[in-house]
Write a protein that holds these residues in place. Sequence first.
Motif, mmCIF file in Angstrom:
data_model
loop_
_atom_site.group_PDB
_atom_site.id
_atom_site.type_symbol
_atom_site.label_atom_id
_atom_site.label_comp_id
_atom_site.label_asym_id
_atom_site.label_seq_id
_atom_site.Cartn_x
_atom_site.Cartn_y
_atom_site.Cartn_z
ATOM 1 N N PHE A 26 50.475 33.190 49.424
ATOM 2 C CA PHE A 26 49.441 33.651 49.048
ATOM 3 C C PHE A 26 49.875 35.005 50.016
ATOM 4 N N ILE A 27 49.846 35.984 49.300
ATOM 5 C CA ILE A 27 49.674 37.349 49.897
ATOM 6 C C ILE A 27 48.022 37.887 49.227
ATOM 7 N N ASP A 28 48.389 39.084 49.915
ATOM 8 C CA ASP A 28 46.442 40.209 49.422
ATOM 9 C C ASP A 28 47.091 41.212 48.915
ATOM 10 N N ALA A 29 46.628 41.769 48.774
ATOM 11 C CA ALA A 29 46.011 42.637 47.809
ATOM 12 C C ALA A 29 47.783 44.362 47.985
ATOM 13 N N HIS A 30 48.035 44.679 49.709
ATOM 14 C CA HIS A 30 49.034 45.089 50.311
ATOM 15 C C HIS A 30 50.254 44.358 50.841
ATOM 16 N N GLY A 31 50.325 43.028 49.761
ATOM 17 C CA GLY A 31 51.279 41.964 50.164
ATOM 18 C C GLY A 31 51.769 41.675 51.630
ATOM 19 N N GLN A 32 50.508 41.177 52.662
ATOM 20 C CA GLN A 32 50.972 40.949 53.966
ATOM 21 C C GLN A 32 50.317 39.432 53.348
ATOM 22 N N PRO A 33 50.814 38.301 54.170
ATOM 23 C CA PRO A 33 50.664 37.277 54.317
ATOM 24 C C PRO A 33 48.674 36.499 54.424
ATOM 25 N N LEU A 34 48.221 35.779 53.756
ATOM 26 C CA LEU A 34 47.069 35.267 54.002
ATOM 27 C C LEU A 34 46.585 34.490 54.980
ATOM 28 N N GLY A 35 45.714 34.460 56.495
ATOM 29 C CA GLY A 35 45.563 33.991 56.889
ATOM 30 C C GLY A 35 45.848 33.172 56.968
ATOM 31 N N VAL A 36 45.663 32.193 58.435
ATOM 32 C CA VAL A 36 45.587 30.604 57.921
ATOM 33 C C VAL A 36 44.359 29.844 57.856
ATOM 34 N N GLU A 37 42.876 30.722 57.909
ATOM 35 C CA GLU A 37 41.752 31.051 57.522
ATOM 36 C C GLU A 37 41.578 30.605 56.180
ATOM 37 N N GLN A 38 41.703 31.784 55.836
ATOM 38 C CA GLN A 38 42.151 32.084 54.551
ATOM 39 C C GLN A 38 42.647 30.935 53.501
ATOM 40 N N GLU A 39 43.989 30.579 53.906
ATOM 41 C CA GLU A 39 44.754 29.418 52.734
ATOM 42 C C GLU A 39 44.113 28.492 53.927
ATOM 43 N N TYR A 40 42.995 28.593 54.475
ATOM 44 C CA TYR A 40 42.200 27.189 54.493
ATOM 45 C C TYR A 40 40.991 27.091 53.552
ATOM 46 N N GLU A 41 40.566 28.188 53.269
ATOM 47 C CA GLU A 41 39.578 28.637 51.972
ATOM 48 C C GLU A 41 39.691 28.018 51.112
ATOM 49 N N ILE A 42 41.015 28.428 50.602
ATOM 50 C CA ILE A 42 41.841 28.120 49.261
ATOM 51 C C ILE A 42 41.217 26.866 48.413
ATOM 52 N N TRP A 43 42.650 25.699 49.689
ATOM 53 C CA TRP A 43 42.986 24.916 49.847
ATOM 54 C C TRP A 43 41.064 23.888 49.740
ATOM 55 N N GLY A 44 40.381 24.469 50.625
ATOM 56 C CA GLY A 44 39.020 24.001 51.106
ATOM 57 C C GLY A 44 38.324 24.297 49.117
ATOM 58 N N VAL A 45 38.774 24.776 48.677
ATOM 59 C CA VAL A 45 37.992 24.604 47.398
ATOM 60 C C VAL A 45 38.605 24.158 46.178
ATOM 61 N N THR A 46 39.611 24.218 46.909
ATOM 62 C CA THR A 46 40.464 22.960 45.527
ATOM 63 C C THR A 46 40.254 22.028 45.527
ATOM 64 N N VAL A 47 39.872 21.118 47.000
ATOM 65 C CA VAL A 47 40.080 20.436 46.909
ATOM 66 C C VAL A 47 38.373 19.525 46.607
ATOM 67 N N GLY A 48 37.544 20.337 47.345
ATOM 68 C CA GLY A 48 35.742 20.237 47.104
ATOM 69 C C GLY A 48 35.706 20.461 45.321
ATOM 70 N N GLY A 49 36.910 21.074 44.701
ATOM 71 C CA GLY A 49 36.247 21.397 43.168
ATOM 72 C C GLY A 49 37.254 19.782 42.071
ATOM 73 N N LEU A 50 38.019 19.177 43.105
ATOM 74 C CA LEU A 50 38.662 17.957 42.311
ATOM 75 C C LEU A 50 37.849 16.443 42.349
#
Length: 304
Positions: A26-50
Motif C-alpha cells: 500500500f502506498i500513498d499519493a506520493h508513492g511512499q509506503p503507508l506506515g504500519v499504523e495505516q496498514e493496520y487500519e486497513i486490515w482492521g477494517v477488513t477483518v471487522g467487515g468480515l
Amino acid sequence: MVRLGGISIYLGTLIGLLVVWWSGGFIDAHGQPLGVEQEYEIWGVTVGGLAFFLIGLADDLFSLSPVTRLMLQMTVASLAWMVGVNIEFLTIPFVGLVYVGWLSLPITVVWLVGMANAINWIDGLDGLAAGVSGIAALVMLVVSLQMDQPAAALIAAALAGGALGFLRYNFNPAQIFMGDGGSYFLGFTLAAVGVIGLVKTTVVTSVLMPYIILAVPILDMSAVILDRLRHGKSPFIADQRHLHHRLLQAGLSQRLTVLFIYSLTLWVGSLALAFSGLPSGLIYALGATGLLGYTSWKALKHAK
C-alpha cells in the motif's frame, strides 16, 4: 432467489486490496509506503467487515433474533474501537470540535452498528443498497484523497468496486440478492472508512463528511425508528415506513424509486465534495442538484 450475494461483495473488496498489496504494498499519493499504523487500519477494517458479514450470513441461514444480532454487532464494533477505529471528536453547533473522551466507545459503537443496520434497512428494492453504497464509497474515495487519507481511500476504492460490480446482477430485475451478510458488510465498512479517513482529522468540515455522505440511509433509519416509537411499535419490527416504501405507495415504479434515491445520494455526496475543497466541487454540486431536480420531476409525473 439466491440471498448470498454478499459473499461476492466481500471477496471482491478483499481481492482488490490483496492485488494492490501483492503488487508492491500500500502506498500513498506520493508513492511512499503507508506506515504500519495505516496498514493496520486497513486490515482492521477488513477483518471487522468480515465479522459483520458473518453475522449477516448467519442470520440469512439461521434467522438470528434481533437481540442476538445486536449483541454480536456491538461486540465486533467494540473490538474495532480497541484496534483504532474510533471517534475521538464531534462537531457541536456554535462550539466546534469537542473531544469526547470516554464517550468515544459508545459513540463509535452506535455509529458502526447504526450504519450497518441503516444499509440493511434500505436493502428493500433491487439494486438500492448496492447502488447507494457504491455511490457513497466513490464519494468517500474522492474526499479521502482530497484530505490526504490514503488508507481510507484504498478501502473505499475496493468497496466501490465490490458494490458496483455486484450491482450489475442486482439491479431490477435482480438475479441475486446480497442478503444481510452483504448489507452489514457494506454498512460497517462505509462507517469505518468514515472514521479512519475523516473523523480522525481535526478539521470541522472533515468530521462532518461521513454524516453528509451517508445522510440518506441515516435519515431514513432515524425517521423510521422515531415513527415506530411514536406509534408504540418496536423499532426492530419490519414494516412499510421506509422512504422506498413510501415512494412505491405514491405510485413510482421500482426502477424510478431506486433512481430517485440514487440521485439523493449523489446530491448529498456532491455537497461533501464541495465542502471538502475539491476543485470544481461546487460545479459538481450544481450538476447533482440538476439531476435531483430532473428525477424529482419524473417522480412527480408518475406519482398518484
